[in-house]
Design an enzyme around this catalytic site. Structure first.
Site, PDB file in Angstrom:
ATOM      1  N   HIS A 121       0.846  -1.192   0.000  1.00 59.64           N
ATOM      2  CA  HIS A 121       0.000   0.000   0.000  1.00 59.64           C
ATOM      3  C   HIS A 121       0.885   1.247   0.000  1.00 59.64           C
ATOM      4  O   HIS A 121       1.913   1.286   0.672  1.00 59.64           O
ATOM      5  CB  HIS A 121      -0.938  -0.006   1.221  1.00 59.64           C
ATOM      6  CG  HIS A 121      -2.055   0.975   1.063  1.00 59.64           C
ATOM      7  ND1 HIS A 121      -1.860   2.327   1.227  1.00 59.64           N
ATOM      8  CD2 HIS A 121      -3.362   0.813   0.727  1.00 59.64           C
ATOM      9  CE1 HIS A 121      -3.021   2.948   0.999  1.00 59.64           C
ATOM     10  NE2 HIS A 121      -3.942   2.041   0.692  1.00 59.64           N
ATOM     11  N   GLU A 163      -4.033   1.589  -7.432  1.00 60.98           N
ATOM     12  CA  GLU A 163      -4.420   2.726  -6.594  1.00 60.98           C
ATOM     13  C   GLU A 163      -3.503   3.915  -6.899  1.00 60.98           C
ATOM     14  O   GLU A 163      -2.393   4.006  -6.342  1.00 60.98           O
ATOM     15  CB  GLU A 163      -4.276   2.377  -5.108  1.00 60.98           C
ATOM     16  CG  GLU A 163      -5.188   1.278  -4.637  1.00 60.98           C
ATOM     17  CD  GLU A 163      -5.503   1.405  -3.134  1.00 60.98           C
ATOM     18  OE1 GLU A 163      -6.685   1.401  -2.795  1.00 60.98           O
ATOM     19  OE2 GLU A 163      -4.569   1.528  -2.328  1.00 60.98           O
TER      20      GLU A 163
HETATM   21  P1  13P Z   1      -9.955   5.894  -0.007  1.00 59.57           P
HETATM   22  O1  13P Z   1     -11.069   5.065  -0.558  1.00 59.57           O
HETATM   23  O2  13P Z   1     -10.244   6.445   1.358  1.00 59.57           O
HETATM   24  O3  13P Z   1      -9.497   6.929  -0.990  1.00 59.57           O
HETATM   25  O4  13P Z   1      -8.711   4.918   0.219  1.00 59.57           O
HETATM   26  C1  13P Z   1      -8.327   4.074  -0.803  1.00 59.57           C
HETATM   27  C2  13P Z   1      -7.305   3.155  -0.302  1.00 59.57           C
HETATM   28  O5  13P Z   1      -6.202   3.547   0.041  1.00 59.57           O
HETATM   29  C3  13P Z   1      -7.682   1.738  -0.146  1.00 59.57           C
HETATM   30  O6  13P Z   1      -6.576   0.940   0.074  1.00 59.57           O
END
Ligand code: 13P
Length: 248
Positions: A99, A168
């Site tokens: 992450h 992401e």
């Molecule tokens: P948000 O949905 O709060 O933007 O976070 C996304 C995330 O980091 C999920 O791992």
């Protein structure tokens, strides 16, 4: 809408305490009354709640994941950490790795790769996060970064492994900003083209500011296998809404 299984992975980050357990009831009920729909919800609460989540969700179809692990498979002098075996022993079946909130603290692709291999040895399903920062996007480095993250983090992984990739974009996490569908399609297709060369069994998710208001627009893409959801996933109504709108 195709017939594929959709994944909704709730990353609670450093939120939640024992009082949060009651939010699970609604989601358990919802899952029970929608058995005919092909979706899987996976909760990734903080370490402190893994055991409670695991017990409460045991008889449901909802799975539990951890948010990180130490790469060492054995017990050892690592203050503040837990490893894949310890997580697995709680009845947890998934782990989020790579992450960006951990990469920014110094987790390199090499270290993430060690964690991936350790998780797989303990029979945890890996949810590998990849994504570019705003700086990298502006410099048009996105594809280069995504490729490097995929290649280095998945080095040595058996090609028969079921691999879950969560795209992401760092600039989208917690900002309310989501890439437009053209950009998203482009990047997801790029990730797919790389991943499918080695892993037949792959699942591609999007994460970053997913909420009930923007989910229908993102769903129009029809390319994704699901979502990794942060903030909105702590609210059971919002999480259920996201699932419902995906099946509308
Ligand atoms: P948000 O949905 O709060 O933007 O976070 C996304 C995330 O980091 C999920 O791992």
């Amino acid at each position: 809408m195709t017939n594929k299984i959709r994944y909704f992975i709730a990353n609670w980050k450093m939120y939640g305490d024992l009082r949060s357990l009651k939010t699970l009831n609604k989601v358990i009920k919802f899952t029970r009354s929608n058995r005919n729909k092909r979706f899987r919800i996976i909760y990734c609460p903080p370490f402190t709640l893994l055991s409670s989540f695991s017990k409460i969700l045991k008889k449901s179809k909802i799975n539990v994941g951890a948010q990180n692990i130490h790469e060492d498979l054995n017990f050892g002098p690592h203050t503040g950490f837990i490893n894949s075996r310890m997580v697995k022993s709680l009845g947890v079946n998934y782990v989020i790795l790579g992450h960006s909130e951990n990469r920014v603290l110094g987790e390199t692709n090499i270290k993430i790769n060690k964690k991936v291999l350790s998780a797989l040895k303990s029979k945890l399903n890996v949810i590998l996060c990849i994504g570019e920062t705003l700086y990298e996007k502006r410099k048009k480095f996105t594809k280069k970064i995504l490729k490097k993250q995929l290649v280095q983090c998945l080095k040595g992984v058996n090609k028969k492994t079921k691999i879950i990739i969560a795209y992401e974009p760092v600039w989208s996490i917690g900002t309310g900003i989501v890439p437009n569908n053209v950009e998203l399609e482009n990047n997801i297709n790029f990730i797919k083209s790389l991943i499918k060369r080695k892993f037949k069994n792959h699942i591609i998710l999007y994460g970053g500011s997913v909420n009930p208001k923007n989910i229908e627009k993102i769903n129009q893409l029809n390319l994704l296998d699901g979502y990794l959801i942060g903030g909105a996933s702590q609210n059971s109504k919002k999480l259920i809404d996201i699932v419902k709108k995906t099946f509308n």
